[in-house]
Write an enzyme that holds these catalytic residues in place. Structure first.
Site, short mmCIF file in Angstrom:
data_model
loop_
_atom_site.label_atom_id
_atom_site.label_comp_id
_atom_site.label_asym_id
_atom_site.label_seq_id
_atom_site.Cartn_x
_atom_site.Cartn_y
_atom_site.Cartn_z
N GLY A 43 0.78 -1.25 0.00
CA GLY A 43 0.00 0.00 0.00
C GLY A 43 0.80 1.28 0.00
O GLY A 43 0.33 2.30 -0.50
N GLU A 55 4.31 3.83 5.98
CA GLU A 55 3.12 2.98 5.87
C GLU A 55 1.98 3.77 5.22
O GLU A 55 1.97 5.00 5.27
CB GLU A 55 2.75 2.50 7.29
CG GLU A 55 1.49 1.71 7.44
CD GLU A 55 1.47 0.38 6.70
OE1 GLU A 55 1.61 0.39 5.47
OE2 GLU A 55 1.24 -0.66 7.35
N ASP A 56 1.04 3.08 4.61
CA ASP A 56 -0.10 3.78 4.00
C ASP A 56 -1.13 4.19 5.05
O ASP A 56 -1.61 5.32 5.05
CB ASP A 56 -0.75 2.94 2.88
CG ASP A 56 -1.18 1.54 3.33
OD1 ASP A 56 -0.90 1.14 4.48
OD2 ASP A 56 -1.80 0.83 2.51
N ASP A 62 -4.69 1.37 11.12
CA ASP A 62 -6.10 1.11 11.41
C ASP A 62 -6.18 0.57 12.85
O ASP A 62 -6.26 1.32 13.80
CB ASP A 62 -6.61 0.13 10.36
CG ASP A 62 -8.08 -0.21 10.48
OD1 ASP A 62 -8.86 0.71 10.71
OD2 ASP A 62 -8.43 -1.38 10.32
N LYS A 118 -6.38 6.05 11.45
CA LYS A 118 -7.77 5.99 11.92
C LYS A 118 -7.73 5.79 13.44
O LYS A 118 -7.78 4.65 13.92
CB LYS A 118 -8.49 4.79 11.30
CG LYS A 118 -8.63 4.82 9.77
CD LYS A 118 -9.37 3.55 9.31
CE LYS A 118 -9.47 3.41 7.84
NZ LYS A 118 -9.96 2.07 7.41
N PHE A 147 -13.72 2.72 5.28
CA PHE A 147 -12.82 2.08 4.32
C PHE A 147 -12.54 3.01 3.15
O PHE A 147 -13.45 3.58 2.56
CB PHE A 147 -13.42 0.77 3.82
CG PHE A 147 -12.44 -0.02 3.01
CD1 PHE A 147 -11.43 -0.73 3.63
CD2 PHE A 147 -12.51 -0.03 1.62
CE1 PHE A 147 -10.49 -1.44 2.89
CE2 PHE A 147 -11.58 -0.74 0.87
CZ PHE A 147 -10.57 -1.44 1.51
N ILE A 148 -11.27 3.16 2.82
CA ILE A 148 -10.90 4.06 1.72
C ILE A 148 -9.99 3.35 0.70
O ILE A 148 -9.38 2.33 1.02
CB ILE A 148 -10.18 5.32 2.25
CG1 ILE A 148 -8.96 4.91 3.06
CG2 ILE A 148 -11.07 6.18 3.11
CD1 ILE A 148 -7.95 5.96 3.02
N ASP A 185 -5.80 -0.26 -1.53
CA ASP A 185 -6.52 -1.17 -2.42
C ASP A 185 -7.81 -1.72 -1.83
O ASP A 185 -8.03 -1.67 -0.62
CB ASP A 185 -5.62 -2.37 -2.70
CG ASP A 185 -5.40 -3.22 -1.45
OD1 ASP A 185 -5.01 -2.65 -0.41
OD2 ASP A 185 -5.67 -4.44 -1.49
N ARG A 233 -5.26 0.62 -6.72
CA ARG A 233 -4.14 1.34 -6.09
C ARG A 233 -3.68 2.51 -6.95
O ARG A 233 -3.00 3.42 -6.49
CB ARG A 233 -2.93 0.41 -5.91
CG ARG A 233 -3.16 -0.74 -4.96
CD ARG A 233 -1.84 -1.43 -4.68
NE ARG A 233 -2.01 -2.74 -4.06
CZ ARG A 233 -2.16 -2.95 -2.76
NH1 ARG A 233 -2.20 -1.94 -1.93
NH2 ARG A 233 -2.29 -4.17 -2.29
P1 IMP Z 1 -3.89 -2.48 10.90
O1 IMP Z 1 -2.90 -3.59 11.15
O2 IMP Z 1 -5.29 -2.88 11.31
O3 IMP Z 1 -3.47 -1.15 11.50
O4 IMP Z 1 -4.04 -2.31 9.36
C1 IMP Z 1 -3.06 -1.80 8.59
C2 IMP Z 1 -3.17 -2.33 7.16
O5 IMP Z 1 -4.53 -2.66 6.78
C3 IMP Z 1 -2.74 -1.26 6.23
O6 IMP Z 1 -1.36 -1.37 5.95
C4 IMP Z 1 -3.60 -1.49 5.00
O7 IMP Z 1 -2.94 -2.41 4.14
C5 IMP Z 1 -4.85 -2.14 5.51
N1 IMP Z 1 -5.97 -1.16 5.63
C6 IMP Z 1 -6.47 -0.64 6.78
N2 IMP Z 1 -7.48 0.22 6.53
C7 IMP Z 1 -7.62 0.25 5.18
C8 IMP Z 1 -8.50 0.99 4.29
O8 IMP Z 1 -9.37 1.80 4.68
N3 IMP Z 1 -8.31 0.77 2.97
C9 IMP Z 1 -7.37 -0.08 2.47
N4 IMP Z 1 -6.53 -0.79 3.26
C10 IMP Z 1 -6.65 -0.63 4.60
MG MG Z 2 -0.57 -1.93 4.12
#
Ligand code: IMP
Ligand code: MG
Length: 181
Positions: A49, A104-105, A108, A136, A157-158, A164, A170
């Site tokens: 991402g 990082e993108d 969450d 977030k 969700f974006i 993606d 992407r």
């Molecule tokens: P986390 O481990 O829950 O913090 O999630 C991080 C990863 O989940 C990111 O690196 C993204 O690849 C994916 N992700 C989380 N939210 C989104 C979203 O809104 N759109 C797309 N990918 C997301």
């Molecule tokens: Mg990611």
């Protein structure tokens, strides 16, 4: 900017324009340029991402004496987190005594970030900074807070600018949010 984007039966509407993104990339780039003065950092781009954000950010930071490395983690399926973080590609670069900047993108739940930082710290870097395009805060399950975040957004969700839906879209230059029912 397209008005609506349809993918896999879901509809997305405009959320952040390329100009807004660029302004924030410039702001964070400037902070990092100052904070990394005199350092020879290793930028660690989290695939898949973050590849577009990282490409823009490292050029904005403008430190020539840097290295770029890549790691790959996955935790999402469709539009939600599985709660399991899998490392798909690990780090091969030597980061001993280096200032590492993880790019990082999106943060969450914070699980990916936390897992990754634990992995990186085992390799004895001098410092670790964590930069994310999007954060977030309301989705956090870990209390993890990134050192730099271009945007704080609600837990929706974006897609676009590297982010993606099951590997697709992407390429979009702007960021779109899932349409409310
Ligand atoms: P986390 O481990 O829950 O913090 O999630 C991080 C990863 O989940 C990111 O690196 C993204 O690849 C994916 N992700 C989380 N939210 C989104 C979203 O809104 N759109 C797309 N990918 C997301
Ligand atoms: Mg990611």
């Amino acid at each position: 900017m397209d008005n609506k984007v349809k993918v896999d039966g879901l509809t997305f509407v405009p959320y952040l324009t390329r100009d807004e993104i660029q302004k924030q990339v410039e702001r964070i780039g400037e902070s990092l340029r100052k904070d990394l003065e005199g350092s020879s950092p290793v930028f660690l781009c989290v695939l898949n991402g973050a590849f577009i954000f990282a490409a823009d950010l490292i050029r904005e930071i403008g430190i020539n004496d840097c290295r770029v490395a890549f790691v790959r983690y996955a935790s999402y399926e469709g539009t939600s987190s599985t709660g399991h973080v899998r490392q798909l590609t690990g780090l091969t670069e030597d980061i001993t005594d280096k200032d590492v900047v993880i790019i990082e993108d999106i943060v969450d739940t914070g699980l990916t970030a936390q897992t990754m930082i634990e992995d990186i710290k085992k390799k004895n870097p001098r410092s670790v900074r964590f930069v994310t395009l999007l954060h977030k805060p309301e989705s956090s399950k870990t209390g993890f807070t990134p050192d730099y975040a271009a945007f704080e957004i609600p837990p929706k969700f974006i897609i676009g600018y590297g982010l993606d839906l099951d590997g697709k879209v992407r390429n979009l230059r702007d960021i779109y949010v899932i349409e409310e029912e």
